[in-house]
Design a protein around this motif. Structure first.
Motif, short mmCIF file in Angstrom:
data_model
loop_
_atom_site.label_atom_id
_atom_site.label_comp_id
_atom_site.label_asym_id
_atom_site.label_seq_id
_atom_site.Cartn_x
_atom_site.Cartn_y
_atom_site.Cartn_z
N TYR A 193 0.75 -1.27 0.12
CA TYR A 193 -0.28 -0.05 0.10
C TYR A 193 0.88 1.15 -0.08
O TYR A 193 1.76 1.52 0.97
CB TYR A 193 -0.99 -0.09 0.97
CG TYR A 193 -1.62 1.24 1.37
CD1 TYR A 193 -2.78 1.45 0.30
CD2 TYR A 193 -1.87 1.83 2.46
CE1 TYR A 193 -3.75 2.52 0.37
CE2 TYR A 193 -2.84 3.02 2.60
CZ TYR A 193 -3.94 3.27 1.58
OH TYR A 193 -4.69 4.25 1.77
N LEU A 194 0.69 1.91 -1.03
CA LEU A 194 1.51 3.27 -1.30
C LEU A 194 0.77 4.61 -1.43
O LEU A 194 0.17 4.70 -2.49
CB LEU A 194 2.49 3.27 -2.30
CG LEU A 194 3.60 4.12 -2.50
CD1 LEU A 194 4.53 4.20 -1.33
CD2 LEU A 194 4.16 4.21 -3.95
N LEU B 259 6.87 -7.00 -3.76
CA LEU B 259 5.52 -7.72 -4.26
C LEU B 259 6.03 -8.92 -4.76
O LEU B 259 5.31 -10.03 -4.69
CB LEU B 259 5.15 -6.82 -5.71
CG LEU B 259 4.28 -5.66 -5.43
CD1 LEU B 259 3.94 -5.22 -6.92
CD2 LEU B 259 3.35 -5.71 -4.47
N GLY B 260 7.21 -9.37 -5.25
CA GLY B 260 7.37 -10.45 -5.52
C GLY B 260 6.73 -10.75 -6.92
O GLY B 260 5.94 -10.04 -7.65
N ARG B 261 6.13 -12.24 -7.10
CA ARG B 261 5.43 -12.54 -8.45
C ARG B 261 3.79 -12.56 -7.92
O ARG B 261 3.04 -12.23 -8.69
CB ARG B 261 5.74 -13.83 -8.96
CG ARG B 261 7.17 -13.93 -9.72
CD ARG B 261 7.02 -13.03 -10.68
NE ARG B 261 8.28 -12.87 -11.30
CZ ARG B 261 8.43 -11.90 -12.38
NH1 ARG B 261 7.50 -11.08 -12.76
NH2 ARG B 261 9.81 -11.88 -12.92
N ARG B 262 3.66 -12.88 -6.66
CA ARG B 262 2.17 -13.08 -6.14
C ARG B 262 1.65 -11.61 -5.79
O ARG B 262 0.33 -11.76 -5.82
CB ARG B 262 2.07 -14.27 -5.32
CG ARG B 262 2.38 -15.52 -5.97
CD ARG B 262 1.80 -16.70 -5.08
NE ARG B 262 2.40 -16.70 -3.73
CZ ARG B 262 1.94 -16.94 -2.58
NH1 ARG B 262 0.67 -17.30 -2.42
NH2 ARG B 262 2.63 -16.82 -1.50
N GLY B 263 2.55 -10.75 -5.26
CA GLY B 263 1.88 -9.74 -4.61
C GLY B 263 1.07 -8.68 -5.52
O GLY B 263 1.66 -8.43 -6.71
N ARG B 264 0.51 -7.90 -4.88
CA ARG B 264 -0.09 -6.76 -5.86
C ARG B 264 -0.10 -5.37 -5.05
O ARG B 264 -0.21 -5.36 -3.77
CB ARG B 264 -1.78 -7.10 -5.80
CG ARG B 264 -2.02 -8.51 -6.59
CD ARG B 264 -1.53 -8.22 -8.36
NE ARG B 264 -1.74 -9.33 -8.99
CZ ARG B 264 -0.85 -10.47 -9.32
NH1 ARG B 264 0.53 -10.25 -8.46
NH2 ARG B 264 -1.20 -11.55 -9.89
N GLY B 265 0.03 -4.31 -5.51
CA GLY B 265 0.33 -3.24 -5.03
C GLY B 265 -0.80 -2.18 -5.26
O GLY B 265 -1.29 -2.18 -6.28
N PHE B 266 -1.27 -1.48 -4.28
CA PHE B 266 -2.09 -0.15 -4.49
C PHE B 266 -1.20 1.03 -4.31
O PHE B 266 -0.98 1.31 -3.46
CB PHE B 266 -3.17 -0.37 -3.54
CG PHE B 266 -4.60 0.68 -3.87
CD1 PHE B 266 -5.19 0.52 -4.75
CD2 PHE B 266 -4.23 1.84 -3.24
CE1 PHE B 266 -6.43 1.29 -4.95
CE2 PHE B 266 -5.42 2.99 -3.52
CZ PHE B 266 -6.35 2.55 -4.57
#
Length: 246
Positions: free
Chosen positions: A121-122, A145-152
């Protein structure tokens, strides 16, 4: 490369002179107006079994909300005083907090190694960062994030300047919350149209979703309506064929 000394001093000075109480900073709106709707947008794309990292967590208001929606929430901030405020306010110990300079990518990698792949979360960090620091901050998102993470990622647009000018030019002068921002030179930087998505893609991130929103502040206009800054949001993931942070 790490963030400029000016930037570090500005944020440490701000948090050292404030109590850290929720709502005291100009931007520290209640999570129901900020992290809650943002979490809904992120949740459509994210693996909710992964931890979440709140980058630039400040006094931890949003981090504590995120802790109720992910199995582990870690807030990081460049200011030691901010981290101390966040820990004191976390009465139920629902989250973790630590000092971290986001442009210190070695330190970011260490955090990522400890957590494994994570969501991020940014909120309104890039526009406050010095121009030379923005690409490393975006790279920090990709590393975590790596491969599976998602960012907002959510950032005010250039149109936010007019809203801030309106608040500053009230009869009697700007409110105390905005005076504190100016005192410590936490000046909102001009973000050129297209700069944020360019930074994200430059860090090897793929934009999965995006849109426009109003970023709620903790301050209200004289008529009682909340100050809100025009902003754009992005949900991001590691791009195909790119090593995160490369």
């Amino acid at each position: 490369m790490t963030a400029s000394e000016r930037y570090v001093r500005a944020w440490e000075g701000f948090w050292a002179e404030n109590t850290g109480e929720p709502g005291e900073p100009f931007w520290d709106a209640d999570p129901t107006l900020t992290a809650a709707p943002h979490t809904e947008l992120l949740a459509a794309h994210a693996d909710r079994t992964l931890p979440i990292v709140d980058l630039g967590c400040g006094n931890g208001t949003q981090t504590r909300y995120l802790a109720g929606h992910f199995p582990r929430a870690v807030g990081v901030d460049i200011s030691a005083s901010a981290v101390a405020h966040a820990r004191r306010a976390d009465h139920d110990a629902v989250a973790e907090f630590e000092q971290l300079n986001l442009t210190d990518l070695v330190g970011v990698r260490r955090l990522g190694d400890r957590l494994g792949e994570a969501n991020v979360y940014l909120r309104a960090v890039l526009h406050q960062s010095d121009p030379a620091d923005r690409a490393p901050v975006a790279a920090a998102v990709a590393l975590l994030l790596g491969r599976r993470g998602r960012g907002f990622v959510v950032e005010p647009t250039a149109a936010a300047k007019a809203v801030l000018q309106q608040v500053a030019e009230r009869p009697g002068g700007p409110p105390e919350k905005l005076r504190q921002v100016r005192k410590h030179q936490l000046r909102p930087a001009e973000v050129a149209p297209g700069e944020v998505p360019g930074l994200l893609r430059g860090a090897g991130l793929e934009i999965l979703d995006q849109g426009a929103t109003d970023l709620a502040m903790s301050e209200c206009h004289p008529d009682g309506t909340r100050v809100a800054l025009p902003a754009n949001w992005f949900v991001v993931a590691a791009g195909e064929g790119r090593r995160p942070g490369s």
